[in-house]
Write a protein that holds these residues in place. Structure first.
Motif, mmCIF file in Angstrom:
data_model
loop_
_atom_site.group_PDB
_atom_site.id
_atom_site.type_symbol
_atom_site.label_atom_id
_atom_site.label_comp_id
_atom_site.label_asym_id
_atom_site.label_seq_id
_atom_site.Cartn_x
_atom_site.Cartn_y
_atom_site.Cartn_z
ATOM 1 N N ASN A 25 -17.061 -12.053 4.478
ATOM 2 C CA ASN A 25 -16.992 -10.940 5.417
ATOM 3 C C ASN A 25 -16.493 -9.640 4.803
ATOM 4 O OD1 ASN A 25 -14.376 -12.146 5.178
ATOM 5 N ND2 ASN A 25 -13.713 -11.016 6.986
ATOM 6 N N ILE A 26 -15.916 -9.703 3.593
ATOM 7 C CA ILE A 26 -15.425 -8.477 2.958
ATOM 8 C C ILE A 26 -16.159 -8.153 1.660
ATOM 9 C CG2 ILE A 26 -13.133 -8.644 3.988
ATOM 10 C CD1 ILE A 26 -12.151 -9.720 1.261
ATOM 11 N N ASN A 27 -17.092 -9.001 1.256
ATOM 12 C CA ASN A 27 -17.848 -8.722 0.044
ATOM 13 C C ASN A 27 -18.959 -7.720 0.336
ATOM 14 O OD1 ASN A 27 -16.345 -10.491 -1.499
ATOM 15 N ND2 ASN A 27 -17.724 -12.218 -1.177
ATOM 16 N N ARG A 28 -19.082 -6.704 -0.503
ATOM 17 C CA ARG A 28 -20.142 -5.724 -0.342
ATOM 18 C C ARG A 28 -20.416 -5.063 -1.682
ATOM 19 N NH1 ARG A 28 -17.998 -0.275 1.654
ATOM 20 N NH2 ARG A 28 -15.888 -0.204 0.824
ATOM 21 N N PRO A 29 -21.613 -4.540 -1.901
ATOM 22 C CA PRO A 29 -21.975 -4.002 -3.210
ATOM 23 C C PRO A 29 -21.718 -2.506 -3.364
ATOM 24 C CG PRO A 29 -23.936 -4.158 -1.869
ATOM 25 C CD PRO A 29 -22.799 -4.668 -1.022
ATOM 26 N N ILE A 30 -20.938 -1.901 -2.469
ATOM 27 C CA ILE A 30 -20.649 -0.475 -2.544
ATOM 28 C C ILE A 30 -19.146 -0.260 -2.473
ATOM 29 C CG2 ILE A 30 -22.854 0.336 -1.640
ATOM 30 C CD1 ILE A 30 -21.560 0.484 1.122
ATOM 31 N N ALA A 31 -18.692 0.890 -3.008
ATOM 32 C CA ALA A 31 -17.279 1.240 -3.001
ATOM 33 C C ALA A 31 -16.995 2.193 -1.840
ATOM 34 C CB ALA A 31 -16.893 1.870 -4.335
ATOM 35 N N GLY A 32 -15.749 2.661 -1.782
ATOM 36 C CA GLY A 32 -15.376 3.629 -0.765
ATOM 37 C C GLY A 32 -14.798 2.993 0.479
ATOM 38 N N PRO A 33 -14.184 3.807 1.345
ATOM 39 C CA PRO A 33 -13.552 3.280 2.556
ATOM 40 C C PRO A 33 -14.559 2.879 3.620
ATOM 41 C CG PRO A 33 -13.388 5.670 2.519
ATOM 42 C CD PRO A 33 -13.980 5.268 1.203
ATOM 43 N N THR A 34 -14.164 1.931 4.456
ATOM 44 C CA THR A 34 -14.974 1.534 5.604
ATOM 45 C C THR A 34 -14.390 2.054 6.912
ATOM 46 O OG1 THR A 34 -13.741 -0.544 5.843
ATOM 47 C CG2 THR A 34 -15.719 -0.587 4.458
ATOM 48 N N HIS A 35 -13.123 2.499 6.868
ATOM 49 C CA HIS A 35 -12.489 2.995 8.082
ATOM 50 C C HIS A 35 -11.314 3.884 7.702
ATOM 51 C CE1 HIS A 35 -10.340 -0.696 6.917
ATOM 52 N NE2 HIS A 35 -9.265 -0.169 7.506
ATOM 53 N N ASP A 36 -10.920 4.726 8.652
ATOM 54 C CA ASP A 36 -9.780 5.610 8.434
ATOM 55 C C ASP A 36 -8.488 4.875 8.761
ATOM 56 O OD1 ASP A 36 -11.310 7.819 7.678
ATOM 57 O OD2 ASP A 36 -11.591 8.456 9.758
ATOM 58 N N LYS A 37 -7.574 4.898 7.828
ATOM 59 C CA LYS A 37 -6.260 4.304 8.066
ATOM 60 C C LYS A 37 -5.250 4.932 7.119
ATOM 61 C CE LYS A 37 -3.665 -0.001 8.555
ATOM 62 N NZ LYS A 37 -3.715 -1.488 8.468
ATOM 63 N N THR A 38 -4.277 5.616 7.682
ATOM 64 C CA THR A 38 -3.219 6.243 6.892
ATOM 65 C C THR A 38 -2.174 5.205 6.528
ATOM 66 O OG1 THR A 38 -3.550 8.350 8.045
ATOM 67 C CG2 THR A 38 -1.470 8.053 6.860
ATOM 68 N N LEU A 39 -1.751 5.206 5.285
ATOM 69 C CA LEU A 39 -0.742 4.253 4.845
ATOM 70 C C LEU A 39 0.651 4.730 5.245
ATOM 71 C CD1 LEU A 39 -2.017 3.399 1.252
ATOM 72 C CD2 LEU A 39 -2.242 2.004 3.310
ATOM 73 N N GLU A 40 1.503 3.792 5.606
ATOM 74 C CA GLU A 40 2.877 4.110 5.945
ATOM 75 C C GLU A 40 3.681 4.376 4.672
ATOM 76 O OE1 GLU A 40 4.564 1.959 9.523
ATOM 77 O OE2 GLU A 40 3.050 0.509 8.859
ATOM 78 N N ILE A 41 4.712 5.198 4.819
ATOM 79 C CA ILE A 41 5.583 5.542 3.697
ATOM 80 C C ILE A 41 7.030 5.318 4.119
ATOM 81 C CG2 ILE A 41 6.345 7.336 2.098
ATOM 82 C CD1 ILE A 41 3.650 8.703 2.502
ATOM 83 N N GLY A 42 7.742 4.533 3.339
ATOM 84 C CA GLY A 42 9.139 4.251 3.630
ATOM 85 C C GLY A 42 10.066 5.212 2.918
ATOM 86 N N LYS A 43 11.323 4.814 2.788
ATOM 87 C CA LYS A 43 12.353 5.727 2.290
ATOM 88 C C LYS A 43 12.618 5.618 0.794
ATOM 89 C CE LYS A 43 16.112 2.485 3.373
ATOM 90 N NZ LYS A 43 17.376 2.277 4.127
ATOM 91 N N HIS A 44 12.055 4.606 0.139
ATOM 92 C CA HIS A 44 12.401 4.356 -1.256
ATOM 93 C C HIS A 44 11.463 5.086 -2.224
ATOM 94 C CE1 HIS A 44 15.445 1.573 -0.054
ATOM 95 N NE2 HIS A 44 14.592 0.730 0.503
ATOM 96 N N PRO A 45 11.869 5.225 -3.497
ATOM 97 C CA PRO A 45 11.031 5.927 -4.473
ATOM 98 C C PRO A 45 9.650 5.301 -4.652
ATOM 99 C CG PRO A 45 13.249 5.623 -5.332
ATOM 100 C CD PRO A 45 13.165 4.823 -4.064
ATOM 101 N N PHE A 46 9.598 3.961 -4.606
ATOM 102 C CA PHE A 46 8.327 3.275 -4.833
ATOM 103 C C PHE A 46 7.793 2.696 -3.532
ATOM 104 C CE2 PHE A 46 10.316 3.211 -9.020
ATOM 105 C CZ PHE A 46 9.276 3.721 -9.793
ATOM 106 N N GLN A 47 6.518 2.945 -3.311
ATOM 107 C CA GLN A 47 5.829 2.423 -2.137
ATOM 108 C C GLN A 47 4.711 1.515 -2.634
ATOM 109 O OE1 GLN A 47 6.814 3.222 1.240
ATOM 110 N NE2 GLN A 47 8.571 3.811 -0.042
ATOM 111 N N LEU A 48 4.858 0.226 -2.343
ATOM 112 C CA LEU A 48 3.898 -0.782 -2.802
ATOM 113 C C LEU A 48 3.034 -1.233 -1.633
ATOM 114 C CD1 LEU A 48 2.949 -2.754 -5.082
ATOM 115 C CD2 LEU A 48 4.660 -4.365 -4.202
ATOM 116 N N TYR A 49 1.742 -1.329 -1.882
ATOM 117 C CA TYR A 49 0.780 -1.781 -0.877
ATOM 118 C C TYR A 49 0.071 -2.982 -1.477
ATOM 119 C CZ TYR A 49 1.939 2.881 0.702
ATOM 120 O OH TYR A 49 2.638 4.005 1.099
#
Length: 280
Positions: A25-49
């Motif tokens: 269901n997530i395999n596809r032959p093209i790159a780029g986003p499929t939907h808009d979603k802003t990533l959350e940002i916490g208080k620390h120097p490093f933000q890992l996703y």
């Protein structure tokens, strides 16, 4: 699905049906986003996703090792990226990693913030930034980097090759399983020979090379990855097993492998990490 013995590749491949298997269901032959979603940002120097796959564990282990060594500036927030749900194709994640693979990291301690993707690149960046877990001796440093990049080149055959066809493919294909089982065992033998005369991959010093290799190959020999220790007879690789068990005893490793984990025993799961106390 047609029997693989009867399949003849067309002159031009077309994406006109799902490939089947666990990740169809997530395999596809093209790159780029499929939907808009802003990533959350916490208080620390490093933000890992990320997610606690072997690739994701590399970075959380490194961050926990840095904190354990007293590098308080390595504090981080870890946000869950559920690759089964396609979170890696959200617009915010793709801005950090155009390849849509976990892990991805933002360093907000510099201006402008620095994006990082590819686990090996992240490990090297952190090692150089904190001057830690990379040997000072030129020969040992080179050895560590050689094994780091060995993992980058070899693990796709273990994961995308052996792991996929042994565990995830919708049909069991003898040729594919034999081909990649042979390669997985060859790689384990490479490691076993190195670790026969060396405590760690770079020699006497624990380094980012071990952090990169352990989640994949340590997981395979101990049955934590693909549940294939009997199939691959991993007890034969006694030096890899010694090394894998030795690293598994490190407190920072035990903490790091829990971060962004959503499966297994409940006390080993931690969807998000925003404070050291989240792991206590």
């Amino acid at each position: 699905m047609a029997d693989e013995q009867d399949y003849t590749p067309p002159k031009v491949w077309k994406w006109d049906k799902e490939s089947g298997g666990k990740f169809a269901n997530i395999n596809r032959p093209i790159a780029g986003p499929t939907h808009d979603k802003t990533l959350e940002i916490g208080k620390h120097p490093f933000q890992l996703y990320s997610l606690a796959t072997p690739n994701g564990q590399k970075v959380t282990i490194m961050l926990e090792e840095l904190l354990a060594a007293g590098h308080t500036e390595a504090e981080y927030d870890a946000w869950l990226i559920d690759i089964g749900e396609g979170d890696q194709f959200g617009s915010g994640f793709v801005e950090i990693n155009p390849n849509s693979k976990i892990p991805a990291l933002m360093d907000h301690s510099v201006s402008p913030p620095q994006r990082l993707f590819e686990s090996g690149s992240i490990l090297l960046y952190l090692a150089e930034k904190f001057d830690a877990f990379l040997p000072k001796d030129a020969s040992a440093r080179t050895e560590a980097l050689s094994w780091l990049f060995w993992q980058m080149g070899s693990a796709p055959y273990l994961g995308g090759g052996f792991g996929h066809f042994y565990s995830y493919a919708p049909v069991k294909i003898e040729y594919a399983i034999d081909r990649f089982s042979m390669e997985a065992k060859r790689q384990l033998d490479v490691l076993n020979r190195r670790l026969a005369d060396n405590e760690y991959l770079a020699g006497d010093e624990y380094s980012i090379a071990d952090m990169a290799v352990w989640p994949w190959y340590g997981g395979v020999v101990t049955g934590n990855v693909y549940d294939a220790e009997e199939f691959l007879q991993t007890h034969e690789y006694e030096h890899v097993l010694r090394w894998a068990k030795q690293i598994a005893k490190r407190e920072a490793v035990q903490r790091g492998r829990r971060v962004n984990r959503t499966w297994g025993e409940e006390d080993q799961q931690l969807r998000e990490r925003h404070s050291a106390s989240d792991l206590d």
